[in-house]
Design a protein around this motif. Structure first.
Motif, mmCIF file in Angstrom:
data_model
loop_
_atom_site.group_PDB
_atom_site.id
_atom_site.type_symbol
_atom_site.label_atom_id
_atom_site.label_comp_id
_atom_site.label_asym_id
_atom_site.label_seq_id
_atom_site.Cartn_x
_atom_site.Cartn_y
_atom_site.Cartn_z
ATOM 1 N N ALA A 175 -2.330 4.526 12.333
ATOM 2 C CA ALA A 175 -3.261 3.648 11.624
ATOM 3 C C ALA A 175 -2.663 2.255 11.416
ATOM 4 C CB ALA A 175 -3.659 4.263 10.279
ATOM 5 N N CYS A 176 -1.381 2.204 11.103
ATOM 6 C CA CYS A 176 -0.726 0.910 10.958
ATOM 7 C C CYS A 176 -0.774 0.122 12.267
ATOM 8 C CB CYS A 176 0.737 1.088 10.516
ATOM 9 S SG CYS A 176 0.957 1.626 8.808
ATOM 10 N N LEU A 177 -0.492 0.809 13.364
ATOM 11 C CA LEU A 177 -0.533 0.149 14.674
ATOM 12 C C LEU A 177 -1.954 -0.307 15.010
ATOM 13 C CD1 LEU A 177 1.871 2.513 16.616
ATOM 14 C CD2 LEU A 177 2.321 0.142 15.925
ATOM 15 N N ALA A 178 -2.943 0.554 14.719
ATOM 16 C CA ALA A 178 -4.337 0.206 15.003
ATOM 17 C C ALA A 178 -4.802 -0.986 14.179
ATOM 18 C CB ALA A 178 -5.249 1.414 14.748
ATOM 19 N N ALA A 179 -4.311 -1.077 12.944
ATOM 20 C CA ALA A 179 -4.709 -2.177 12.060
ATOM 21 C C ALA A 179 -3.910 -3.455 12.321
ATOM 22 C CB ALA A 179 -4.554 -1.755 10.601
ATOM 23 N N GLY A 180 -2.897 -3.339 13.132
ATOM 24 C CA GLY A 180 -2.106 -4.511 13.470
ATOM 25 C C GLY A 180 -1.035 -4.804 12.465
ATOM 26 N N LEU A 235 0.871 -1.172 0.000
ATOM 27 C CA LEU A 235 0.000 0.000 0.000
ATOM 28 C C LEU A 235 0.903 1.216 0.000
ATOM 29 C CD1 LEU A 235 -2.640 1.611 0.304
ATOM 30 C CD2 LEU A 235 -2.474 1.218 2.788
ATOM 31 N N ILE A 236 0.823 2.006 -1.053
ATOM 32 C CA ILE A 236 1.602 3.228 -1.175
ATOM 33 C C ILE A 236 0.663 4.390 -0.873
ATOM 34 C CG2 ILE A 236 2.987 4.676 -2.709
ATOM 35 C CD1 ILE A 236 3.438 2.009 -4.375
ATOM 36 N N VAL A 237 1.037 5.223 0.086
ATOM 37 C CA VAL A 237 0.209 6.360 0.476
ATOM 38 C C VAL A 237 0.915 7.630 0.004
ATOM 39 C CG1 VAL A 237 -0.914 7.589 2.362
ATOM 40 C CG2 VAL A 237 -0.601 5.101 2.503
ATOM 41 N N GLY A 238 0.290 8.300 -0.968
ATOM 42 C CA GLY A 238 0.845 9.524 -1.528
ATOM 43 C C GLY A 238 1.015 9.391 -3.022
ATOM 44 N N ALA A 239 0.416 10.311 -3.775
ATOM 45 C CA ALA A 239 0.457 10.226 -5.232
ATOM 46 C C ALA A 239 1.113 11.460 -5.860
ATOM 47 C CB ALA A 239 -0.952 10.032 -5.800
ATOM 48 N N GLY A 240 2.086 12.023 -5.157
ATOM 49 C CA GLY A 240 2.862 13.118 -5.715
ATOM 50 C C GLY A 240 3.991 12.551 -6.556
ATOM 51 N N GLY A 241 5.024 13.352 -6.764
ATOM 52 C CA GLY A 241 6.161 12.922 -7.576
ATOM 53 C C GLY A 241 6.857 11.694 -7.026
ATOM 54 N N VAL A 242 7.076 11.656 -5.717
ATOM 55 C CA VAL A 242 7.744 10.505 -5.107
ATOM 56 C C VAL A 242 6.844 9.272 -5.176
ATOM 57 C CG1 VAL A 242 8.779 9.584 -2.991
ATOM 58 C CG2 VAL A 242 9.145 11.968 -3.618
ATOM 59 N N GLY A 243 5.548 9.453 -4.925
ATOM 60 C CA GLY A 243 4.610 8.337 -5.020
ATOM 61 C C GLY A 243 4.573 7.734 -6.414
ATOM 62 N N VAL A 293 3.155 -4.490 3.391
ATOM 63 C CA VAL A 293 4.034 -3.334 3.533
ATOM 64 C C VAL A 293 3.222 -2.071 3.264
ATOM 65 C CG1 VAL A 293 6.076 -2.167 2.589
ATOM 66 C CG2 VAL A 293 6.015 -4.652 2.683
ATOM 67 N N VAL A 294 3.417 -1.040 4.091
ATOM 68 C CA VAL A 294 2.851 0.283 3.834
ATOM 69 C C VAL A 294 4.029 1.215 3.564
ATOM 70 C CG1 VAL A 294 1.555 2.247 4.749
ATOM 71 C CG2 VAL A 294 0.824 -0.090 5.281
ATOM 72 N N VAL A 295 4.016 1.852 2.384
ATOM 73 C CA VAL A 295 5.058 2.813 2.030
ATOM 74 C C VAL A 295 4.435 4.200 2.125
ATOM 75 C CG1 VAL A 295 6.625 3.623 0.234
ATOM 76 C CG2 VAL A 295 6.210 1.169 0.496
ATOM 77 N N ASN A 296 4.966 5.012 3.024
ATOM 78 C CA ASN A 296 4.435 6.338 3.270
ATOM 79 C C ASN A 296 5.274 7.371 2.519
ATOM 80 O OD1 ASN A 296 3.633 8.809 4.257
ATOM 81 N ND2 ASN A 296 4.351 8.436 6.327
ATOM 82 N N VAL A 297 4.703 7.910 1.439
ATOM 83 C CA VAL A 297 5.350 9.000 0.705
ATOM 84 C C VAL A 297 4.404 10.199 0.658
ATOM 85 C CG1 VAL A 297 7.007 7.625 -0.593
ATOM 86 C CG2 VAL A 297 4.711 7.922 -1.500
ATOM 87 N N ALA A 298 3.582 10.301 1.686
ATOM 88 C CA ALA A 298 2.670 11.441 1.837
ATOM 89 C C ALA A 298 3.466 12.600 2.428
ATOM 90 C CB ALA A 298 1.501 11.056 2.733
ATOM 91 N N LEU A 299 2.773 13.646 2.810
ATOM 92 C CA LEU A 299 3.430 14.813 3.392
ATOM 93 C C LEU A 299 4.015 14.479 4.761
ATOM 94 C CD1 LEU A 299 0.752 17.455 2.382
ATOM 95 C CD2 LEU A 299 2.987 17.065 1.321
ATOM 96 N N PRO A 300 5.128 15.110 5.140
ATOM 97 C CA PRO A 300 5.793 14.753 6.407
ATOM 98 C C PRO A 300 4.899 14.853 7.639
ATOM 99 C CG PRO A 300 7.203 16.170 5.088
ATOM 100 C CD PRO A 300 5.867 16.111 4.383
ATOM 101 N N TYR A 301 3.979 15.805 7.667
ATOM 102 C CA TYR A 301 3.131 15.936 8.853
ATOM 103 C C TYR A 301 2.104 14.806 8.960
ATOM 104 C CZ TYR A 301 -0.436 18.020 5.791
ATOM 105 O OH TYR A 301 -1.344 18.240 4.787
ATOM 106 N N VAL A 315 9.075 -4.847 -10.075
ATOM 107 C CA VAL A 315 9.557 -5.998 -9.312
ATOM 108 C C VAL A 315 8.363 -6.838 -8.847
ATOM 109 C CG1 VAL A 315 11.183 -6.718 -7.523
ATOM 110 C CG2 VAL A 315 11.365 -4.428 -8.473
ATOM 111 N N PRO A 316 7.659 -7.482 -9.794
ATOM 112 C CA PRO A 316 6.463 -8.244 -9.417
ATOM 113 C C PRO A 316 6.749 -9.443 -8.516
ATOM 114 C CG PRO A 316 7.031 -8.634 -11.722
ATOM 115 C CD PRO A 316 7.928 -7.530 -11.229
ATOM 116 N N GLU A 317 7.971 -9.950 -8.542
ATOM 117 C CA GLU A 317 8.300 -11.079 -7.673
ATOM 118 C C GLU A 317 8.380 -10.650 -6.206
ATOM 119 O OE1 GLU A 317 12.122 -9.466 -9.473
ATOM 120 O OE2 GLU A 317 10.155 -10.006 -10.235
ATOM 121 N N VAL A 318 8.507 -9.355 -5.951
ATOM 122 C CA VAL A 318 8.512 -8.834 -4.580
ATOM 123 C C VAL A 318 7.157 -8.210 -4.248
ATOM 124 C CG1 VAL A 318 9.579 -7.203 -2.968
ATOM 125 C CG2 VAL A 318 11.001 -8.440 -4.618
ATOM 126 N N PHE A 319 6.651 -7.383 -5.159
ATOM 127 C CA PHE A 319 5.394 -6.668 -4.937
ATOM 128 C C PHE A 319 4.314 -7.257 -5.849
ATOM 129 C CE2 PHE A 319 8.840 -3.669 -3.998
ATOM 130 C CZ PHE A 319 8.599 -3.487 -2.653
#
Length: 100
Positions: free
Chosen positions: A95-100, A5-13, A79-87, A23-27
């Motif tokens: 949310a990751c902790l709450a979802a386990g 799960l990639i969070v953030g759809a800017g340039g880095v996202g 895996v959750v990849v956070n490329v959203a805004l720093p704040y 890399v489909p064998e990993v993701f």
């Protein structure tokens, strides 16, 4: 193989999504989420055109821990990849902790 799960759809996202798609064998599955789902859809279309990979998209307010938790519980990523805004780091981590 993992679902990412990639969070953030800017340039880095955009770059992260394209790299994961290479890399489909990993993701095995990719979900891209952002406040503006249209941005996610554009990136998903680019990925499909270049790699043939399908990217699922979702709308989420990364500041809203409850929304993020529901998305994580629905997607069930390895895996959750956070490329959203720093704040938004702490709400996403909570949310990751709450979802386990």
């Amino acid at each position: 193989m993992a679902k990412v799960l990639i969070v953030g759809a800017g340039g880095v996202g955009q770059v992260v999504t394209h790299k994961c798609a290479q890399v489909p064998e990993v993701f095995a599955e990719i979900v891209l989420a952002s406040r503006t789902e249209e941005k996610c859809r554009k990136i998903a279309a680019q990925v499909a055109e270049r790699t043939g990979r399908k990217v699922e998209t979702a709308q989420v307010d990364a500041d809203d821990v409850a929304q993020m938790t529901k998305l994580i519980e629905r997607v069930k990523p390895g895996v959750v990849v956070n490329v959203a805004l720093p704040y938004q780091d702490l709400p996403i981590m909570d949310a990751c902790l709450a979802a386990g």
